[in-house]
Scaffold this motif. Sequence first.
Motif, PDB file in Angstrom:
ATOM      1  N   TRP A 133      13.035  -0.485 -54.660  1.00  0.00           N
ATOM      2  CA  TRP A 133      14.441  -0.891 -54.617  1.00  0.00           C
ATOM      3  C   TRP A 133      15.367   0.272 -54.976  1.00  0.00           C
ATOM      4  O   TRP A 133      16.445   0.410 -54.382  1.00  0.00           O
ATOM      5  N   SER A 134      14.955   1.117 -55.897  1.00  0.00           N
ATOM      6  CA  SER A 134      15.777   2.287 -56.220  1.00  0.00           C
ATOM      7  C   SER A 134      15.798   3.264 -55.050  1.00  0.00           C
ATOM      8  O   SER A 134      16.819   3.912 -54.780  1.00  0.00           O
ATOM      9  N   HIS A 135      14.681   3.381 -54.314  1.00  0.00           N
ATOM     10  CA  HIS A 135      14.647   4.245 -53.136  1.00  0.00           C
ATOM     11  C   HIS A 135      15.581   3.714 -52.049  1.00  0.00           C
ATOM     12  O   HIS A 135      16.242   4.492 -51.347  1.00  0.00           O
ATOM     13  N   LEU A 136      15.607   2.385 -51.874  1.00  0.00           N
ATOM     14  CA  LEU A 136      16.500   1.817 -50.865  1.00  0.00           C
ATOM     15  C   LEU A 136      17.956   2.094 -51.200  1.00  0.00           C
ATOM     16  O   LEU A 136      18.780   2.345 -50.313  1.00  0.00           O
ATOM     17  N   ARG A 137      18.284   2.045 -52.483  1.00  0.00           N
ATOM     18  CA  ARG A 137      19.682   2.264 -52.884  1.00  0.00           C
ATOM     19  C   ARG A 137      20.081   3.740 -52.810  1.00  0.00           C
ATOM     20  O   ARG A 137      21.273   4.055 -52.776  1.00  0.00           O
ATOM     21  N   SER A 138      19.104   4.618 -52.768  1.00  0.00           N
ATOM     22  CA  SER A 138      19.416   6.060 -52.739  1.00  0.00           C
ATOM     23  C   SER A 138      19.077   6.678 -51.395  1.00  0.00           C
ATOM     24  O   SER A 138      18.675   7.848 -51.323  1.00  0.00           O
ATOM     25  N   LEU A 139      19.192   5.891 -50.313  1.00  0.00           N
ATOM     26  CA  LEU A 139      18.960   6.438 -48.978  1.00  0.00           C
ATOM     27  C   LEU A 139      19.929   7.578 -48.714  1.00  0.00           C
ATOM     28  O   LEU A 139      21.089   7.537 -49.137  1.00  0.00           O
ATOM     29  N   PRO A 140      19.496   8.601 -47.989  1.00  0.00           N
ATOM     30  CA  PRO A 140      20.363   9.775 -47.767  1.00  0.00           C
ATOM     31  C   PRO A 140      21.588   9.432 -46.928  1.00  0.00           C
ATOM     32  O   PRO A 140      21.572   8.504 -46.126  1.00  0.00           O
ATOM     33  N   LYS A 141      22.651  10.190 -47.147  1.00  0.00           N
ATOM     34  CA  LYS A 141      23.834  10.026 -46.310  1.00  0.00           C
ATOM     35  C   LYS A 141      23.510  10.415 -44.887  1.00  0.00           C
ATOM     36  O   LYS A 141      22.639  11.271 -44.657  1.00  0.00           O
ATOM     37  N   PRO A 142      24.207   9.853 -43.855  1.00  0.00           N
ATOM     38  CA  PRO A 142      25.372   8.970 -43.960  1.00  0.00           C
ATOM     39  C   PRO A 142      25.029   7.487 -44.126  1.00  0.00           C
ATOM     40  O   PRO A 142      25.867   6.629 -43.868  1.00  0.00           O
ATOM     41  N   TYR A 143      23.804   7.168 -44.521  1.00  0.00           N
ATOM     42  CA  TYR A 143      23.424   5.767 -44.640  1.00  0.00           C
ATOM     43  C   TYR A 143      24.044   5.162 -45.900  1.00  0.00           C
ATOM     44  O   TYR A 143      23.757   5.594 -47.022  1.00  0.00           O
ATOM     45  N   THR A 144      24.894   4.207 -45.721  1.00  0.00           N
ATOM     46  CA  THR A 144      25.530   3.532 -46.860  1.00  0.00           C
ATOM     47  C   THR A 144      25.196   2.045 -46.891  1.00  0.00           C
ATOM     48  O   THR A 144      25.759   1.307 -47.686  1.00  0.00           O
TER      49      THR A 144
END
Length: 481
Positions: free
Chosen positions: A52-63
Motif C-alpha cells: 500500500w505504501s508503494h501504491l501511494r508513492s508511484l512515480p510522477k506523473p501518476y497521481t
Amino acid sequence: MSLFSIRTLLFPAPHPIRQSFIPFSSATSPPDQNLVSLAVSILKHHRSKSRWSHLRSLPKPYTGFTPSQASEITLQVRNKPRLAHTFFLFTIRHSLCSHSISSYATIIHVLSRSRLKPQASALIKSAICKFPGQHSSDPPPIFEALVRSYRQCDSAPFVFDLLIDACLDSKRTDQSIELLRILKSKNLYPDVSTCNSLIKLVSKTRGCFAGYDMYREIFICRDENVKGVKRVAPNAHTYNVLMVGFHREGLVDKVEEVWREMVAMNCDPNAYSYSVLMSALIDDGRVEGAMRIWEETGERGVERDPVSYNTVIGGLCGAGEIERAKEIFREMVMSGVEITCTTLEHLIIGHCKMENLESALLLYQDLCRNRAKPEGETVNALVGVFCSKGRVFEALEFVRSLVKKHGVVPMEKTYETLINALCREGEMEEALRVQVEMVGKGYEANKEIYNTFIDGFLRQGKEEMAERLKKEMLQLKSPNE
C-alpha cells in the motif's frame, strides 16, 4: 438451463456497430497500461504491509487511477477477491480514484462471483446512493452497469440477488419489483429467499392481498404449456410469510387457505408453519382445533420449538385451561426445550385468570431471576388479581417498584384498575396521586376515570367535588373531535 444459456438470454451479444461496452484493455492507452501493469505487480508481488505504501508513492506523473484503470486492475486480481476489495477501498480512502458507476460494477461482480456477500452488498448499497437514478420506480442505474459489464467480469446471476436484496433492505419496493420482473422476463429467477423477502415487504407495505398477488406472480406459471423453463419453487418460509400477513389482518380463513395450498404444492410445513396456523385458530376462539394441529405435529415428528410450545400454552391460558397448559409446560421441560420469558408470562396470565395469585407470583419471581422485565399485559393481569383480592396497596407498590427498578411503563388499563380499586375503598387522595402519575406517563384522563372519581366522592358525601368533576368531564373532547 445452463449458465451459458442464462447469460445469453439476459446479456445478448452487443451489436457490431452500436457496442455499448468497450473492454477495459482496448480502452486503455499504452502509458495508462503501464500504470495498470505496475499497480498489478505491486498488488501481486509485494508483501501485504508494503504494497500500500508503494501504491501511494508511484512515480510522477501518476497521481491516481482513472475509473477505467481501477476496473482493469480489479479484473487482473479477481482471483484474489479480498485483495481486489481492499484495493478498491484503499483508492477511496486515499482519494486515488474518483470511481464511476462502471468501476463500482466491476468490483461488485468480482466479489459476487466469489460469494463474498457482505462486501458486495455494502458496495451495491453505496452505488445505489451515489448514483440514484431519475425515477424511484425504475431500476437503479447500477443495474444497467452490472448488465453491461457482466460478461467482461465473467460474473454469475447471484449478483442480481444481491442487488434486489439491497433494494429490499432500503425498502425500495417498486425498484425491487421492477428488477424481479426484468429478470423473470428473461426466465432468470432470484433465489427463493430473495423472493420471500420481496413478498414479505410487499405484504407489510401494501397489505396481505398484495403480498399474495406477488407470490402468484413469482411462483405460479400461468402458461402450463411452457416447457424447459427453470423456475424457483416456494418453500415453507414462503407460505409462512403469506400466513403471517393474513393472520396480522385477522383473516383466519385465508390463513387456512394458504395452508391448504402449501399442502397441495407438496411443501412440508415446518414448526413455525404449525405455530402460525395454531395461533390463528386460537385467536379465532378455536382452541380445540389448534390442539388437533398440535397433536398432528407430534404424529408427523415435527420438532417442537419454543415458539410452538408458547403458542399452545398461551392459547390454553387465554382460554382459562390452566391445567392443560401446565401439562404442556411439563412436557416442554421434559423435552429439554428452552423455557423463555414468554412461556412464563403466558403461565402468569393463566394463573391470574384463575385468580391464583400465589402461583402467579412464584412464576413472576422466576421471570425476575431471568433478568427480564414483564410485558404490560402481564403487569396488568397481576394488578387485576391483587385488586380483586383487596390488596390494592400491594398492587400499587408492585407497579411503582417496576417503574423505578426496570423503567416499565404500565398500560393505561393498569392505572385505571388501580384508580378504580382505590376509589372503591375510599382512598381518594391516593387515587388522585395515581392519576397524576398516569398523566405523567402520557395518558389523559378519560370519561371512565372521571366517573370513577365522581362515584368515589359521592360515596363520601363530597357532592361539590363530584359536581366540579362532572363539569370538567363535559368539556372533554370526544375521540373523533
